[in-house]
Design an enzyme around this catalytic site. Structure first.
Site, PDB file in Angstrom:
ATOM      1  N   HIS A 111      54.694  15.777   2.916  1.00  0.00           N
ATOM      2  CA  HIS A 111      53.765  16.389   1.970  1.00  0.00           C
ATOM      3  C   HIS A 111      54.163  16.052   0.532  1.00  0.00           C
ATOM      4  O   HIS A 111      55.337  16.152   0.167  1.00  0.00           O
ATOM      5  CB  HIS A 111      53.799  17.912   2.186  1.00  0.00           C
ATOM      6  CG  HIS A 111      52.845  18.682   1.350  1.00  0.00           C
ATOM      7  ND1 HIS A 111      53.209  19.801   0.634  1.00  0.00           N
ATOM      8  CD2 HIS A 111      51.512  18.525   1.125  1.00  0.00           C
ATOM      9  CE1 HIS A 111      52.163  20.299   0.014  1.00  0.00           C
ATOM     10  NE2 HIS A 111      51.109  19.540   0.291  1.00  0.00           N
TER      11      HIS A 111
ATOM     12  N   GLU B  35      51.337  12.302   2.524  1.00  0.00           N
ATOM     13  CA  GLU B  35      50.177  12.917   1.866  1.00  0.00           C
ATOM     14  C   GLU B  35      50.516  13.012   0.396  1.00  0.00           C
ATOM     15  O   GLU B  35      51.665  13.305   0.042  1.00  0.00           O
ATOM     16  CB  GLU B  35      49.935  14.327   2.444  1.00  0.00           C
ATOM     17  CG  GLU B  35      48.702  15.052   1.903  1.00  0.00           C
ATOM     18  CD  GLU B  35      48.916  15.879   0.637  1.00  0.00           C
ATOM     19  OE1 GLU B  35      47.947  16.428   0.120  1.00  0.00           O
ATOM     20  OE2 GLU B  35      50.069  15.959   0.142  1.00  0.00           O
TER      21      GLU B  35
ATOM     22  N   ASP C 281      48.476  13.626  -3.873  1.00  0.00           N
ATOM     23  CA  ASP C 281      47.301  14.106  -4.605  1.00  0.00           C
ATOM     24  C   ASP C 281      46.954  13.160  -5.756  1.00  0.00           C
ATOM     25  O   ASP C 281      47.845  12.714  -6.478  1.00  0.00           O
ATOM     26  CB  ASP C 281      47.606  15.495  -5.181  1.00  0.00           C
ATOM     27  CG  ASP C 281      48.167  16.419  -4.125  1.00  0.00           C
ATOM     28  OD1 ASP C 281      47.405  16.832  -3.241  1.00  0.00           O
ATOM     29  OD2 ASP C 281      49.386  16.712  -4.170  1.00  0.00           O
TER      30      ASP C 281
ATOM     31  N   HIS D 131      49.437  16.733  -8.814  1.00  0.00           N
ATOM     32  CA  HIS D 131      48.863  17.866  -8.082  1.00  0.00           C
ATOM     33  C   HIS D 131      48.117  18.818  -9.004  1.00  0.00           C
ATOM     34  O   HIS D 131      46.956  19.162  -8.756  1.00  0.00           O
ATOM     35  CB  HIS D 131      49.961  18.621  -7.327  1.00  0.00           C
ATOM     36  CG  HIS D 131      49.445  19.796  -6.547  1.00  0.00           C
ATOM     37  ND1 HIS D 131      49.257  21.048  -7.113  1.00  0.00           N
ATOM     38  CD2 HIS D 131      49.035  19.899  -5.270  1.00  0.00           C
ATOM     39  CE1 HIS D 131      48.774  21.861  -6.201  1.00  0.00           C
ATOM     40  NE2 HIS D 131      48.629  21.201  -5.065  1.00  0.00           N
TER      41      HIS D 131
HETATM   42  O1  G3P Z   1      46.326  17.848   1.780  1.00  0.00           O
HETATM   43  C1  G3P Z   1      46.826  19.054   2.215  1.00  0.00           C
HETATM   44  C2  G3P Z   1      47.559  19.847   1.175  1.00  0.00           C
HETATM   45  O2  G3P Z   1      48.270  19.019   0.324  1.00  0.00           O
HETATM   46  C3  G3P Z   1      46.617  20.709   0.385  1.00  0.00           C
HETATM   47  O3  G3P Z   1      47.297  21.563  -0.496  1.00  0.00           O
HETATM   48  O4  G3P Z   1      47.839  22.217  -2.793  1.00  0.00           O
HETATM   49  O5  G3P Z   1      49.502  20.950  -1.467  1.00  0.00           O
HETATM   50  O6  G3P Z   1      47.466  19.816  -2.295  1.00  0.00           O
HETATM   51  P1  G3P Z   1      48.049  21.110  -1.811  1.00  0.00           P
HETATM   52 MG    MG Z   2      47.744  17.842  -1.383  1.00  0.00          MG
END
Ligand code: G3P
Ligand code: MG
Length: 254
Positions: free
Chosen positions: A10, A37, A39, A52
């Site tokens: 993440h 993953e 952002d 993010h």
């Molecule tokens: O993509 C899943 C997750 O990353 C969504 O929450 O706030 O960590 O971007 P966040």
């Molecule tokens: Mg995310």
């Protein structure tokens, strides 16, 4: 339904490195991770950057919105020092550089389109176009498992991504899966649902899987919970605890 890897780091490297930086990717690699993953949002000049929060102050010193700054200004900011002195000087990555690093290192990407409010359409379009530019060959060759998966909480952004690059797979992000998920997901031509694992139940998981969609959970940091959702048929998940949950966790849990 889910041709991709099952366990993703993440925000690049979970909680072991400053989120959404190349240092995070290097940390993930050191832990054996080849799937991630992260952002993406737009800078003032429309260039996608890996961030993010839509504002400065938490991971980057300063104030104001990300879209108040051009990409080269953001790229000159320190996104590492907040996490630890050893990460001092780690820049805010340009999406193009970050994605190229992933590609060069065989890291599969779930790209979360994270538009600042009001920039949904532009962000979906720009991220889809930039992704297509990097994966033209794989898209043309039908190498589905190599091509990134675009996801977003913003259905406007996903619709723009669909229109700009229909051949790049999309997933709809929900906190909790709403009752009317089917028409919403179908309208976007999405292949998967990404949901907060805290709001998922075994019966909802079954419903999504039986309907033929992929099912992915964020952000699962407890191995016991990870085993439980995998037993429900969840296809994959992302984790902050790349030290506790290895990249082969799902295969080993079978
Ligand atoms: O993509 C899943 C997750 O990353 C969504 O929450 O706030 O960590 O971007 P966040
Ligand atoms: Mg995310």
């Amino acid at each position: 339904m889910w041709p991709y890897q099952k366990v993703l780091a993440h925000r690049g490297g979970g909680k072991l490195a400053p989120e959404n930086t190349l240092a995070a990717l290097r940390c993930g690699l050191a832990h054996g991770y080849r799937a991630v993953e992260f952002d993406v949002m737009l800078a003032r000049d429309g260039v996608p950057v890996v961030m993010h929060d839509p504002y400065l102050g938490r991971t980057v010193a300063g104030s104001g919105n990300v879209f108040d700054y051009d990409a080269d200004e953001l790229a000159g900011m320190d996104a590492g020092i907040w996490f630890g002195k050893q990460f001092q000087g780690e820049p805010v990555p340009l999406f193009a550089d970050f994605a190229a690093f992933c590609k060069a290192n065989g890291i599969w990407m779930n790209i979360e389109i994270k538009p600042a409010p009001g920039f949904e359409l532009e962000t979906g379009k720009a991220v889809a176009e930039a992704t297509r530019a990097l994966f033209t060959f794989e898209i043309g060759a039908g190498e589905v498992a190599q091509v990134p998966l675009l996801s977003s909480f913003s259905e406007t952004a996903l619709a723009a991504a669909r229109d700009a690059a229909p051949d790049i797979a999309r997933a709809v992000l929900f906190d909790a899966i709403p009752r009317n998920w089917r028409p919403r997901v179908k309208k976007l031509g999405a292949v998967a649902i990404h949901v907060n694992h805290k709001h998922l139940t075994a019966s909802l998981a079954r419903e999504v899987r039986l309907a033929g969609f992929g099912l992915f959970c964020y952000t699962v940091n407890n191995p016991i919970r990870a085993r439980e959702i995998l037993a429900w048929g969840v296809d994959g998940f992302c984790t902050d605890r790349i030290d506790l949950i290895g990249p082969d966790f799902a295969a080993a849990a079978k």
